[in-house]
Write a protein that holds these residues in place. Structure first.
Motif, mmCIF file in Angstrom:
data_model
loop_
_atom_site.group_PDB
_atom_site.id
_atom_site.type_symbol
_atom_site.label_atom_id
_atom_site.label_comp_id
_atom_site.label_asym_id
_atom_site.label_seq_id
_atom_site.Cartn_x
_atom_site.Cartn_y
_atom_site.Cartn_z
ATOM 1 N N PHE A 1 30.308 39.453 50.539
ATOM 2 C CA PHE A 1 30.348 40.998 50.937
ATOM 3 C C PHE A 1 31.879 41.302 50.707
ATOM 4 O O PHE A 1 32.549 40.657 50.556
ATOM 5 N N ARG A 2 32.122 42.782 50.826
ATOM 6 C CA ARG A 2 33.436 43.261 50.712
ATOM 7 C C ARG A 2 33.764 44.231 51.751
ATOM 8 O O ARG A 2 32.747 44.846 51.835
ATOM 9 N N GLN B 1 32.482 34.149 40.889
ATOM 10 C CA GLN B 1 33.258 34.261 39.698
ATOM 11 C C GLN B 1 33.516 35.837 39.380
ATOM 12 O O GLN B 1 32.532 36.465 39.330
ATOM 13 N N MET B 2 34.573 36.249 39.655
ATOM 14 C CA MET B 2 34.731 37.607 39.277
ATOM 15 C C MET B 2 35.722 37.844 38.128
ATOM 16 O O MET B 2 36.883 37.482 38.009
ATOM 17 N N ASN B 3 35.267 38.722 37.176
ATOM 18 C CA ASN B 3 35.856 38.759 35.924
ATOM 19 C C ASN B 3 36.111 40.460 35.890
ATOM 20 O O ASN B 3 35.173 41.337 36.276
ATOM 21 N N SER B 4 37.070 40.858 34.896
ATOM 22 C CA SER B 4 37.128 42.315 34.519
ATOM 23 C C SER B 4 37.621 43.139 35.833
ATOM 24 O O SER B 4 36.907 44.093 35.915
ATOM 25 N N LEU B 5 38.173 42.253 36.410
ATOM 26 C CA LEU B 5 38.647 43.013 38.000
ATOM 27 C C LEU B 5 39.155 44.465 37.891
ATOM 28 O O LEU B 5 40.154 44.590 36.755
ATOM 29 N N ARG B 6 38.923 45.371 38.607
ATOM 30 C CA ARG B 6 39.344 46.697 38.689
ATOM 31 C C ARG B 6 40.075 46.820 40.046
ATOM 32 O O ARG B 6 39.621 46.444 40.997
ATOM 33 N N PRO B 7 40.949 47.950 39.870
ATOM 34 C CA PRO B 7 41.458 48.296 41.198
ATOM 35 C C PRO B 7 40.578 48.522 42.218
ATOM 36 O O PRO B 7 40.777 48.238 43.588
ATOM 37 N N GLU B 8 39.641 49.238 42.123
ATOM 38 C CA GLU B 8 38.404 49.449 43.407
ATOM 39 C C GLU B 8 37.885 48.152 43.746
ATOM 40 O O GLU B 8 37.093 48.188 44.663
ATOM 41 N N ASP B 9 37.883 47.005 43.119
ATOM 42 C CA ASP B 9 37.436 45.685 43.879
ATOM 43 C C ASP B 9 38.276 45.129 44.884
ATOM 44 O O ASP B 9 37.989 44.294 45.442
ATOM 45 N N SER B 10 39.637 45.912 45.214
ATOM 46 C CA SER B 10 40.485 45.509 46.018
ATOM 47 C C SER B 10 39.756 45.560 47.432
ATOM 48 O O SER B 10 39.276 46.456 47.761
ATOM 49 N N TRP C 1 29.371 34.005 59.202
ATOM 50 C CA TRP C 1 30.356 34.775 58.580
ATOM 51 C C TRP C 1 31.786 33.924 58.417
ATOM 52 O O TRP C 1 31.982 33.386 59.394
ATOM 53 N N GLY C 2 32.364 33.937 57.621
ATOM 54 C CA GLY C 2 33.547 33.417 57.332
ATOM 55 C C GLY C 2 34.615 34.647 57.615
ATOM 56 O O GLY C 2 34.159 35.758 58.034
ATOM 57 N N GLN C 3 35.777 34.246 57.718
ATOM 58 C CA GLN C 3 37.086 35.067 58.000
ATOM 59 C C GLN C 3 37.486 35.992 57.068
ATOM 60 O O GLN C 3 38.142 36.925 57.298
ATOM 61 N N GLY C 4 37.124 35.706 55.789
ATOM 62 C CA GLY C 4 37.536 36.560 54.672
ATOM 63 C C GLY C 4 38.686 35.964 53.802
ATOM 64 O O GLY C 4 39.450 35.334 54.327
ATOM 65 N N THR C 5 38.648 36.571 52.620
ATOM 66 C CA THR C 5 39.908 36.289 51.693
ATOM 67 C C THR C 5 40.254 37.505 51.030
ATOM 68 O O THR C 5 39.317 38.242 50.503
ATOM 69 N N GLN C 6 41.679 38.037 50.897
ATOM 70 C CA GLN C 6 42.139 39.084 50.465
ATOM 71 C C GLN C 6 41.915 39.065 48.919
ATOM 72 O O GLN C 6 42.538 38.353 48.466
ATOM 73 N N VAL C 7 41.463 40.137 48.164
ATOM 74 C CA VAL C 7 41.703 40.285 46.910
ATOM 75 C C VAL C 7 42.122 41.662 46.622
ATOM 76 O O VAL C 7 41.876 42.857 46.958
ATOM 77 N N THR C 8 43.410 41.597 45.772
ATOM 78 C CA THR C 8 44.037 42.741 45.408
ATOM 79 C C THR C 8 44.261 43.272 43.860
ATOM 80 O O THR C 8 44.862 42.116 43.274
#
Length: 122
Positions: A37-38, A82-91, A112-119
């Motif tokens: 989830f994000r 696995q996340m490919n072709s990442l876009r700014p809106e995936d942040s 639930w986990g505590q989360g990891t940030q993707v920018t």
């Protein structure tokens, strides 16, 4: 005690890739379905992908389909995204979760986990 710990987040440029991991320890009982989830500040948490217990059936959000792949290694109790072709809106902050229903709805998940940030920068 059930513990989910995400890793693998970071900062990438648009078009890049990241692989998130979620290590699961403890007995999740019947919560054998796993999901990613994000969430961004001010918005609801959204389901990105979900996977059944043996990893043979997956579902994706419209945004993730074709770019992201969810998988699991039950021998190591680890979930991947696995996340490919990442876009700014995936942040977003990305969370893994374990639940009793094959679903992308956050309310169906128990652990639930505590989360990891993707920018993702443009």
């Amino acid at each position: 005690q059930v513990l989910l710990v995400e890793s693998g987040g970071g900062s990438v440029q648009a078009g890049g890739s990241l692989r998130l991991s979620c290590a699961v320890t403890g007995n999740t009982d019947g919560s054998r379905y796993m999901g990613w989830f994000r969430q961004v500040p001010g918005k609801e948490r959204e389901g990105v992908a979900a996977l059944n217990g043996d990893g043979t059936n997956a579902m994706y959000s419209t945004s993730a389909r074709g770019r992201f792949t969810i998988s699991r290694d039950n021998a190591d109790n680890t979930l991947f995204l696995q996340m490919n072709s990442l876009r700014p809106e995936d942040s977003a902050m990305y969370y893994c979760a374990a639940g009793r229903v094959f679903s992308k709805i956050p309310g169906n998940y128990d652990y639930w986990g505590q989360g990891t940030q993707v920018t993702v920068s443009s």
